[in-house]
Design a protein around this motif. Structure first.
Motif, PDB file in Angstrom:
ATOM      1  N   ARG A 120     -38.527   9.354  33.278  1.00 38.40           N
ATOM      2  CA  ARG A 120     -37.470   8.346  33.357  1.00 38.40           C
ATOM      3  C   ARG A 120     -37.778   7.248  34.364  1.00 38.40           C
ATOM      4  O   ARG A 120     -37.635   6.070  34.075  1.00 38.40           O
ATOM      5  N   ARG A 201     -36.794   7.523  25.178  1.00 31.90           N
ATOM      6  CA  ARG A 201     -36.137   7.727  26.475  1.00 31.90           C
ATOM      7  C   ARG A 201     -34.648   7.399  26.385  1.00 31.90           C
ATOM      8  O   ARG A 201     -33.792   8.136  26.900  1.00 31.90           O
ATOM      9  N   ARG A 204     -32.873  10.033  24.395  1.00 32.91           N
ATOM     10  CA  ARG A 204     -32.768  11.269  25.186  1.00 32.91           C
ATOM     11  C   ARG A 204     -31.612  11.198  26.174  1.00 32.91           C
ATOM     12  O   ARG A 204     -30.797  12.127  26.270  1.00 32.91           O
ATOM     13  N   ASP A 205     -31.536  10.105  26.908  1.00 39.99           N
ATOM     14  CA  ASP A 205     -30.490   9.983  27.921  1.00 39.99           C
ATOM     15  C   ASP A 205     -29.101   9.896  27.289  1.00 39.99           C
ATOM     16  O   ASP A 205     -28.128  10.442  27.821  1.00 39.99           O
ATOM     17  N   SER A 209     -26.109  12.705  27.870  1.00 38.45           N
ATOM     18  CA  SER A 209     -24.748  12.317  28.278  1.00 38.45           C
ATOM     19  C   SER A 209     -23.714  12.832  27.289  1.00 38.45           C
ATOM     20  O   SER A 209     -22.643  13.317  27.692  1.00 38.45           O
ATOM     21  N   ASP A 220     -31.736  18.359  33.618  1.00 36.13           N
ATOM     22  CA  ASP A 220     -32.198  16.990  33.846  1.00 36.13           C
ATOM     23  C   ASP A 220     -33.588  16.839  33.233  1.00 36.13           C
ATOM     24  O   ASP A 220     -34.534  17.493  33.664  1.00 36.13           O
ATOM     25  N   ASP A 222     -37.012  14.762  31.870  1.00 39.37           N
ATOM     26  CA  ASP A 222     -37.929  13.632  31.867  1.00 39.37           C
ATOM     27  C   ASP A 222     -38.942  13.773  30.730  1.00 39.37           C
ATOM     28  O   ASP A 222     -39.992  13.125  30.752  1.00 39.37           O
TER      29      ASP A 222
END
Length: 280
Positions: A120, A201, A204-205, A209, A220, A222
């Motif tokens: 990230r 990315r 994924r985030d 969420s 968490d 990456d």
């Protein structure tokens, strides 16, 4: 930069890992890592008759420095495997911890960066430590960010003497001309092949969420996947998703599942199926 003598390519980073334990492990020697982590490490140890020692991670899947210090002091490992980002949790290691592990042990430290391109915040890669640490090996693969899993191309970066040791244990003519040509072509078209990494990315985030908002525990990440739970019966959820046409991974500690990040349409299909299988 790295010289040619500091890079070693093989048939996937799996072959690189085997060669590392063939060269630096074996009978009477010990390899160590921190679970949950890549499930093949103990298999490589078994296949090379290397004693396997497994530490544990915290509840958030980070490595406790004090636990690592105590375990390394007690076991005196010949090889330490550190995975960053970790598989199956996606957790990245603090670079300071990698440096500390290098200073604590007299053996080889392997930093497996198979998912490094998906990090990230672009923390420093362990490649930056090679000049000061001749016992460090950094491994990478073209299976993930380059989407070339079928090509079987992995590589290691290390001190010239370490690379020479890997050459000694490799099979003759281990990397075909076709594989080498494929890898070179991929590097020539690096920008095109890595163009989707930023999109993954973001997906994924957003997925992490969304899962958190629905009450799941989310590691968490990456990497290019999200590790989430906790399920009283994870297999039931996995099977329900499969019956709905969505295949994810049932891996790692009991109660957790791992979903790889795909296209927006694929992620919407996953969300829809999960809401039906596990309404919250």
């Amino acid at each position: 930069g790295l010289s040619d003598a500091q890079v070693w390519a093989a048939n996937g980073s799996n072959e690189v890992m085997m060669q590392i334990l063939q060269a630096f492990g074996g009978p009477g020697r010990t390899a160590l890592s921190f679970a949950p982590t890549y499930s093949m490490y103990p298999e490589y140890a078994r296949n090379t008759h290397t004693r396997w020692v497994q530490g544990v991670r915290r509840e958030d899947f980070t490595v406790d420095p004090q636990h690592a210090r105590e375990l390394i002091a007690a076991e005196q490992p010949d090889v330490v495997f550190l995975t960053s980002p970790n598989n199956p949790t996606g957790t990245a290691l603090d670079p300071a911890l990698i440096t500390e592990m290098l200073n604590l042990t007299t053996g080889i430290v392997v930093v497996d960066e198979a998912y490094a391109e998906f990090r990230r915040d672009e923390p420093p890669t362990a490649l930056a430590l090679l000049a000061e640490h001749p016992r460090l090996i950094v491994t990478r693969t073209m299976s993930k960010a380059f989407a070339l899993a079928g090509a079987r191309i992995g590589y290691a970066a290390a001190h010239e003497a370490v690379i020479d040791a890997l050459r000694i244990v490799r099979l003759p003519y281990h990397l075909s001309a076709v594989t080498q040509a494929t890898g070179l072509a991929a590097l020539q078209h690096r920008d095109e092949l890595l163009a989707k990494v930023d999109d993954l990315r973001v997906e994924r985030d957003q997925l992490a969420s969304w899962l958190s908002a629905r009450g799941y525990r989310v590691a968490d990440s990456d990497a290019n996947f999200v590790f989430f739970g906790h399920f009283p019966d994870r297999h039931k959820v996995w099977q329900g998703l499969l019956d709905a046409g969505v295949l994810i991974r049932e891996t790692g500690p009991d109660g957790w599942l791992r979903v790889s990040v795909g296209t927006p349409a694929e992620m919407q299909a996953f969300r829809t199926a999960l809401q039906e299988v596990d309404p919250r």
